[in-house]
Enzyme design. Structure first.
Site, PDB file in Angstrom:
ATOM      1  N   SER A 176     -65.110  75.713 -15.740  1.00 20.69           N
ATOM      2  CA  SER A 176     -64.830  77.235 -14.588  1.00 20.69           C
ATOM      3  C   SER A 176     -65.383  78.175 -15.822  1.00 20.69           C
ATOM      4  O   SER A 176     -65.105  79.541 -14.783  1.00 20.69           O
ATOM      5  CB  SER A 176     -62.945  77.040 -14.171  1.00 20.69           C
ATOM      6  N   ASN A 198     -51.256  76.923 -16.411  1.00 16.59           N
ATOM      7  CA  ASN A 198     -51.333  76.887 -14.966  1.00 16.59           C
ATOM      8  C   ASN A 198     -50.483  78.198 -15.330  1.00 16.59           C
ATOM      9  O   ASN A 198     -51.337  79.036 -13.792  1.00 16.59           O
ATOM     10  CB  ASN A 198     -50.160  75.943 -14.951  1.00 16.59           C
ATOM     11  N   THR A 251     -66.802 100.748  28.354  1.00 17.73           N
ATOM     12  CA  THR A 251     -66.559  99.430  28.513  1.00 17.73           C
ATOM     13  C   THR A 251     -66.924  98.512  29.145  1.00 17.73           C
ATOM     14  O   THR A 251     -68.205  98.947  29.551  1.00 17.73           O
ATOM     15  CB  THR A 251     -64.471  99.217  29.882  1.00 17.73           C
ATOM     16  N   HIS A 252     -67.078  97.307  28.995  1.00 22.06           N
ATOM     17  CA  HIS A 252     -67.781  96.088  29.182  1.00 22.06           C
ATOM     18  C   HIS A 252     -69.091  96.125  28.840  1.00 22.06           C
ATOM     19  O   HIS A 252     -70.271  96.064  29.869  1.00 22.06           O
ATOM     20  CB  HIS A 252     -67.763  95.377  30.605  1.00 22.06           C
ATOM     21  N   SER A 312     -91.037  96.341   8.769  1.00 23.19           N
ATOM     22  CA  SER A 312     -91.490  95.528   9.088  1.00 23.19           C
ATOM     23  C   SER A 312     -93.093  95.205   8.331  1.00 23.19           C
ATOM     24  O   SER A 312     -93.671  95.995   7.965  1.00 23.19           O
ATOM     25  CB  SER A 312     -91.677  95.440  10.620  1.00 23.19           C
ATOM     26  N   LYS A 348     -92.141 100.249  13.001  1.00 20.79           N
ATOM     27  CA  LYS A 348     -90.950  99.495  12.954  1.00 20.79           C
ATOM     28  C   LYS A 348     -90.487 100.094  11.877  1.00 20.79           C
ATOM     29  O   LYS A 348     -90.333 100.525  11.347  1.00 20.79           O
ATOM     30  CB  LYS A 348     -90.444  97.679  12.770  1.00 20.79           C
ATOM     31  N   GLU A 401     -77.798  95.213  10.174  1.00 14.25           N
ATOM     32  CA  GLU A 401     -76.995  93.845  10.306  1.00 14.25           C
ATOM     33  C   GLU A 401     -77.060  93.719   9.074  1.00 14.25           C
ATOM     34  O   GLU A 401     -76.362  91.943   9.564  1.00 14.25           O
ATOM     35  CB  GLU A 401     -78.838  93.488  10.540  1.00 14.25           C
ATOM     36  N   TYR A 406     -48.052  72.569  -9.429  1.00 11.64           N
ATOM     37  CA  TYR A 406     -49.982  72.877  -9.622  1.00 11.64           C
ATOM     38  C   TYR A 406     -50.391  71.694  -9.596  1.00 11.64           C
ATOM     39  O   TYR A 406     -50.011  70.353  -9.933  1.00 11.64           O
ATOM     40  CB  TYR A 406     -49.491  73.627 -11.118  1.00 11.64           C
ATOM     41  N   GLN A 455     -58.438  75.034  -8.977  1.00  9.06           N
ATOM     42  CA  GLN A 455     -59.179  75.850  -9.572  1.00  9.06           C
ATOM     43  C   GLN A 455     -60.647  76.796  -8.681  1.00  9.06           C
ATOM     44  O   GLN A 455     -60.840  77.596  -9.331  1.00  9.06           O
ATOM     45  CB  GLN A 455     -59.650  74.854 -10.689  1.00  9.06           C
ATOM     46  N   LYS A 459     -60.324  80.188  -6.760  1.00  7.80           N
ATOM     47  CA  LYS A 459     -61.195  82.302  -7.678  1.00  7.80           C
ATOM     48  C   LYS A 459     -62.817  82.543  -7.005  1.00  7.80           C
ATOM     49  O   LYS A 459     -62.804  83.440  -5.946  1.00  7.80           O
ATOM     50  CB  LYS A 459     -60.836  82.426  -8.535  1.00  7.80           C
TER      51      LYS A 459
END
Length: 473
Positions: free
Chosen positions: A30, A120, A165-166, A287, A293, A300, A327, A332, A335
């Site tokens: 690791s 540990n 709204t909506h 683009s 563009k 995004e 443990y 492992q 992380k």
């Protein structure tokens, strides 16, 4: 400390006759990612070396030698990343790396430091120290974005826009009110980050592998040395607890969701259909085919990367859900995705703060949208309520007015009073005069509303909260 050919110096090899399979050995290492914990590992080693003297394991001179070696190692780790990669090329993990470096410099004294402790508890302690610092760093990044929104709100106080709204035009609001609405979720993220810092603020050292320490080590002294608020309560739980990591990932996931929603706003607002904002060149791309563009790629990508953050939370939850108490090596896997999520969220916050700070709002376009007469329909219903008409009836009356206007091909605010009174005699000569965007916004004087005075108070409040946050962090 130089990289040399070594005999097998694994931290656990005495019971085994054969070396691990090469593929498995690479699979179980690791250091490639937990080397990030090196500063914390060295800090824990310093505290442990000091704690070994009062119980007679180290002499004062041995402590002095060990601390000096750890200081030199810390400096080299900080200034020579190429050496870290070379020396750590065959290190199993961060603990193995540090012990090996100490043994190369101090000989058998380097092995002596591991007396009475387990990897540990070491990794649990290192990881908690990392989370404390990481959460603080993210709080500071969040505050920078909130300040960018606050600055734009202060600059554009008085600019109206069409609240929705909506995804439909609803009522006129101030642009500053909208910007503060984007800042408030970020402010709610701050205490969640603080909660993660608090949940990580207990020291596991002295827990051993699962059962505790046989040498009567002073756990409280170690905790104080490392800046922890307290020690963990149970050795078995301490080595396997990763709730603090879940807390941090939950906080990061909330931030990611909020950033994704903010990103969606600016992606829409930058489109030709809305044309509410002009994104800066610094946070846009073009683009490869279409010369005209200007793409909102910063937003995004923020929206897209949010999935990686929530995935990290789900991954750790999935890892933990089936583990028995104590443990297990599965831990492992706690992380790598968290490190990535931390890095990504801070990059997202930095880009978002920059994009917000450099965005130009098209004030006339926003004002034009806010002046759509449809947005004043609720104000008409409120007018009737003030004339004594029950709201449900007022709502129905205004709906009939709108329908009549559609049928006549007119804007409903241009209907003559005589036609309005055919629908309801409660309409009076004062109706049209008070029906405008400024009056509609000004009427929302309630605390937290969109009236200018309410927004000024909200700006002052947000400014104060951010100032207090800076003092705490």
């Amino acid at each position: 400390m130089t990289a040399t050919t070594r005999k097998d110096d694994r931290l656990w090899g005495g019971r085994f006759e054969s070396a691990p399979d090469a593929h498995f050995d690479a699979f179980q290492r690791s250091f490639a990612f937990d080397k990030r914990l090196l500063p914390y590992e060295i800090a824990v080693d310093r505290a442990w070396a000091k704690a070994l003297e009062p119980i007679g394991i180290f002499t004062a001179y041995e402590v002095q030698l060990t601390l000096a070696a750890l200081d030199r190692l810390a400096k080299r780790v900080e200034t020579d990343p190429a050496w870290v990669e070379l020396f750590g090329a065959d290190a199993e993990d961060v603990h193995h790396f540090v012990e090996r470096a100490l043994v190369e410099e101090l000989g058998p004294l380097g092995w002596k430091l591991h007396t009475g402790r387990s990897r540990n508890e070491l990794v649990a302690t290192d990881f908690r120290l990392f989370i404390r610092d990481a959460a603080k760093h993210t709080q500071q990044s969040l505050a920078k974005l909130a300040k960018a929104l606050l600055a734009q709100a202060k600059t554009h106080l008085g600019v109206p826009m069409a609240g929705m709204t909506h995804m439909q035009h609803a009522q006129p609001i101030l642009l500053s009110h909208f910007l503060l609405a984007q800042a408030e979720p970020l402010m709610r993220d701050l205490p969640r980050l603080q909660s993660a810092r608090d949940s990580a603020n207990a020291c596991p050292m002295g827990s051993g592998a699962i059962a505790g320490n046989s040498f009567n080590i002073d756990r409280e002294a170690i905790a104080r040395e490392l800046g922890f608020a307290k020690i963990t309560e149970n050795s078995l739980d301490a080595v396997s607890d990763r709730d603090f990591a879940l807390d941090y990932l939950f906080a990061l996931s909330g931030i990611a969701v909020h950033l994704s929603r903010i990103a969606e706003d600016y992606i829409l607002f930058a489109s030709q259909e809305f044309a509410y904002v002009q994104l800066s060149d610094e946070y846009s791309t073009g683009s490869s085919l279409m010369p005209q563009k200007k793409n909102p790629d910063s937003w995004e990508l923020i929206r897209g990367k949010s999935g990686r953050i929530t995935a990290a939370l789900i991954a750790l939850l999935t890892t933990l859900k089936g583990l028995p108490t104590s443990y297990q090596r599965d831990l492992q896997e706690d992380k790598e995705s968290l490190f990535s999520a931390h890095d990504q969220i801070n990059a997202m916050l930095a880009v978002a703060a920059g994009a917000i700070s450099t965005t130009s709002f098209r004030v006339e376009r926003l004002r034009q949208a806010a002046e759509n007469p449809v947005l004043l329909a609720t104000e008409a219903a409120d007018y009737l309520v003030l004339k004594g008409v029950p709201f449900r009836q007022a709502h129905d009356i205004v709906g009939k007015v709108l329908r009549a206007a559609e049928q006549s091909g007119k804007s409903w605010i241009d209907l003559p009073l005589s036609e309005l009174q055919k629908i309801s005699p409660s309409f009076g000569a004062d109706f049209a005069a008070g029906l405008n965007v400024n009056a509609a916004i000004a009427s929302k004087r309630v605390a937290g509303g969109t009236a200018a005075d309410s927004v000024r108070a909200a700006i002052a409040d947000l400014e104060s909260r951010l100032l207090n946050l800076g003092a705490r962090t």
